[in-house]
Design a protein around this motif. Structure first.
Motif, short mmCIF file in Angstrom:
data_model
loop_
_atom_site.label_atom_id
_atom_site.label_comp_id
_atom_site.label_asym_id
_atom_site.label_seq_id
_atom_site.Cartn_x
_atom_site.Cartn_y
_atom_site.Cartn_z
N ALA A 43 0.82 -1.21 0.00
CA ALA A 43 0.00 0.00 0.00
C ALA A 43 0.85 1.26 0.00
O ALA A 43 0.67 2.17 0.80
CB ALA A 43 -0.94 -0.02 1.21
N SER A 44 1.79 1.32 -0.91
CA SER A 44 2.69 2.46 -1.04
C SER A 44 3.34 2.42 -2.41
O SER A 44 3.65 1.32 -2.90
CB SER A 44 3.76 2.44 0.05
N ALA A 45 3.52 3.58 -2.99
CA ALA A 45 4.17 3.64 -4.30
C ALA A 45 5.68 3.55 -4.18
O ALA A 45 6.37 3.29 -5.17
CB ALA A 45 3.77 4.93 -5.02
N VAL A 46 6.20 3.73 -2.97
CA VAL A 46 7.65 3.76 -2.74
C VAL A 46 8.02 2.67 -1.74
O VAL A 46 7.37 2.51 -0.70
CB VAL A 46 8.10 5.13 -2.19
N ILE A 47 9.05 1.90 -2.06
CA ILE A 47 9.54 0.87 -1.15
C ILE A 47 10.41 1.54 -0.09
O ILE A 47 11.28 2.36 -0.40
CB ILE A 47 10.37 -0.18 -1.91
N GLY A 48 10.19 1.19 1.17
CA GLY A 48 10.97 1.81 2.24
C GLY A 48 11.11 0.88 3.43
O GLY A 48 10.63 -0.27 3.42
N PRO A 49 11.74 1.35 4.50
CA PRO A 49 11.97 0.53 5.70
C PRO A 49 10.70 0.41 6.55
O PRO A 49 10.57 1.02 7.61
CB PRO A 49 13.07 1.30 6.45
N LYS A 50 9.76 -0.37 6.06
CA LYS A 50 8.52 -0.58 6.80
C LYS A 50 8.02 -1.99 6.54
O LYS A 50 8.84 -2.91 6.52
CB LYS A 50 7.48 0.50 6.46
N GLU A 51 6.70 -2.21 6.35
CA GLU A 51 6.18 -3.57 6.29
C GLU A 51 6.74 -4.40 5.13
O GLU A 51 6.88 -5.61 5.24
CB GLU A 51 4.65 -3.58 6.23
N GLU A 52 7.08 -3.75 4.01
CA GLU A 52 7.62 -4.53 2.90
C GLU A 52 8.97 -5.16 3.25
O GLU A 52 9.35 -6.18 2.69
CB GLU A 52 7.73 -3.69 1.63
N VAL A 53 9.70 -4.54 4.18
CA VAL A 53 10.95 -5.12 4.67
C VAL A 53 10.67 -6.13 5.78
O VAL A 53 11.06 -7.29 5.71
CB VAL A 53 11.91 -4.02 5.17
N ALA A 54 9.97 -5.66 6.85
CA ALA A 54 9.78 -6.48 8.05
C ALA A 54 8.89 -7.69 7.81
O ALA A 54 9.01 -8.70 8.49
CB ALA A 54 9.19 -5.62 9.17
N VAL A 55 7.98 -7.60 6.84
CA VAL A 55 7.09 -8.72 6.55
C VAL A 55 7.57 -9.49 5.33
O VAL A 55 7.91 -10.67 5.41
CB VAL A 55 5.64 -8.22 6.33
N TYR A 270 17.64 -4.61 1.88
CA TYR A 270 18.47 -4.14 0.77
C TYR A 270 18.65 -5.24 -0.29
O TYR A 270 18.67 -4.95 -1.49
CB TYR A 270 19.86 -3.74 1.27
N LYS A 271 18.78 -6.47 0.17
CA LYS A 271 19.01 -7.57 -0.77
C LYS A 271 17.77 -7.83 -1.62
O LYS A 271 17.87 -8.06 -2.83
CB LYS A 271 19.40 -8.83 0.01
N VAL A 272 16.61 -7.81 -0.99
CA VAL A 272 15.37 -8.10 -1.71
C VAL A 272 14.88 -6.90 -2.49
O VAL A 272 14.37 -7.03 -3.60
CB VAL A 272 14.29 -8.58 -0.72
N PHE A 273 15.07 -5.70 -1.92
CA PHE A 273 14.63 -4.45 -2.56
C PHE A 273 15.81 -3.50 -2.68
O PHE A 273 15.92 -2.51 -1.93
CB PHE A 273 13.52 -3.77 -1.75
N PRO A 274 16.74 -3.75 -3.60
CA PRO A 274 17.92 -2.87 -3.72
C PRO A 274 17.57 -1.43 -4.05
O PRO A 274 18.38 -0.53 -3.81
CB PRO A 274 18.73 -3.53 -4.85
N GLN A 275 16.35 -1.20 -4.56
CA GLN A 275 15.96 0.18 -4.89
C GLN A 275 15.84 1.05 -3.65
O GLN A 275 15.83 2.29 -3.76
CB GLN A 275 14.65 0.19 -5.68
N ILE A 276 15.77 0.46 -2.47
CA ILE A 276 15.72 1.26 -1.25
C ILE A 276 16.97 2.13 -1.14
O ILE A 276 16.91 3.28 -0.71
CB ILE A 276 15.61 0.36 0.00
N LEU A 277 18.10 1.59 -1.57
CA LEU A 277 19.36 2.31 -1.46
C LEU A 277 19.49 3.45 -2.46
O LEU A 277 20.22 4.41 -2.22
CB LEU A 277 20.54 1.34 -1.64
N ALA A 278 18.79 3.34 -3.57
CA ALA A 278 18.84 4.38 -4.60
C ALA A 278 20.29 4.73 -4.97
O ALA A 278 20.64 5.90 -5.12
CB ALA A 278 18.10 5.63 -4.13
#
Length: 370
Positions: A43-55, A270-278
């Motif tokens: 439920a977000s257009a941007v991947i960040g340090p929240k449920e997409e990481v922790a879950v 970071y490994k699963v969503f490298p785009q977090i690092l930009a």
């Protein structure tokens, strides 16, 4: 385009009404324990340090999904309303969406249902510049409030906040979408908005960049309101109870791991969503992102106790639903009470909590630093 259930395209309404189970699930049901594919709508257009990481990221990388014979993919949406649209139309199977948005969808006969809680403690708060004279809701008449988007939980929170102060959210304030991160910070700094209505993890990201903020107190009415909850398509639920139970079990194991070792969870993110690092250096970025993830986890886990004591993952009490409904009415998302049985199915939680918590905690405590 402003997302409202009343403005769903006719084709989507028809799909929601007629399609029993779209998406990647098996319409005929899935045999207990059989392999299954799911799409998790973020439920977000941007991947960040929240449920997409922790879950999601932790469950994927540590093999929790594999252990449940699940293949889980993700799609991004523009907030909770859009995520629920995806689930209702079949382009997604599950989401972690704002509970008020789930109530609003159900009242409008959109076939979605909550199956487990996620964020336990109210995460939303108003923030202003340090030198602002604004101190509370009554000061916001005629002001511009920056929200993530009009389809996120940010907008109803802003409306409820000013309504609690006796203002008319439709006439006395203006809501402007500003996103999160640097974009939101710039909107406040440049005076495009007078106040921001974001969640604590989003503010942690802004503060990590060196911006100082002043926070306004929430009225007591916000205590005990539930934020994000896991939701699925209601018409797919009966045929896929085992699959969804397995997803919740993997998700809650990932949450427990993350709560015990947020730095390891962030490195996995970071490994699963490298785009977090930009493009930024992971080692340099890790401390700030870990602080952001920790801020999110504080809202998603019990307010007291340690991870070793956490249990009953996903439980939402009737009292919490009552408070959430009252808030949702105040926010204008629903016009009357929604029968609890129409919106909430807690029957999967017993199975979802059947996992070796000590093993998860041990894995988190001994996860390699590099």
């Amino acid at each position: 385009m402003k997302h409202k259930w009343g403005l769903l395209p006719a084709a989507l309404v028809a799909a929601v009404t007629l399609a029993g189970c779209g998406g990647s699930g098996d319409e005929s049901g899935t045999e207990a324990g059989a392999p299954a594919k799911l799409t998790f709508a973020i439920a977000s257009a941007v991947i960040g340090p929240k449920e997409e990481v922790a879950v999601y990221a932790v469950a994927k990388e540590l093999g929790y999904f594999d252990e449940e014979k699940l293949t889980v993919e993700t799609i991004n949406t523009d907030g909770s309303v859009a995520a629920l649209q995806a689930v209702a139309s079949g382009s997604g199977d599950l989401t972690a969406a704002d509970s008020g948005s789930i109530l609003g969808a159900v009242q409008k006969n959109v076939p979605v249902k909550a199956i487990g809680g996620l964020v336990q403690n109210w995460p939303w708060v108003m923030a202003v510049k340090p030198d602002s004279t604004l101190t509370g809701g009554a000061d916001l008449k005629g002001k511009k409030i920056g929200v993530i988007s009009l389809a996120s939980g940010s907008a109803p929170y802003a409306r409820a906040y000013v309504a609690a102060a006796g203002l008319d959210p439709a006439k006395d304030v203006e809501l402007l979408p500003v996103g999160v991160g640097a974009q939101a910070a710039a909107a406040l700094k440049d005076g495009k908005v007078d106040v921001l209505a974001l969640y604590t993890q989003a503010y942690a990201v802004i503060e990590n960049s060196g911006t100082t903020l002043k926070y306004l107190d929430n009225p007591d009415a916000f205590d005990g309101i539930r934020s994000l909850s896991f939701a699925v398509g209601a018409r797919k639920l009966d045929d896929n109870r085992d699959v969804y139970t397995r997803f919740l079990r993997a998700a809650y194991k990932a949450m427990l791991f993350s709560a015990k070792n947020p730095e390891a969870a962030m490195r996995i993110g970071y490994k699963v969503f490298p785009q977090i690092l930009a493009g930024k250096d992971a080692a340099a970025q890790l401390p700030a992102d870990t602080r952001s993830l920790t801020a999110w986890l504080k809202t998603a886990t019990p307010a007291s106790g340690s991870p070793d004591q956490f249990g009953d993952w996903g439980v939402i009490s009737d009292q919490e639903w009552t408070k959430t409904q009252a808030y949702t009415k105040e926010a204008g998302q629903i016009t009357g009470d929604v029968p609890l049985g129409d919106v909430w199915e807690p029957g999967l939680l017993s199975g979802a909590n059947q996992f070796d918590k000590a093993a998860v905690l041990d894995k988190a405590a001994n996860y390699p630093a590099q």
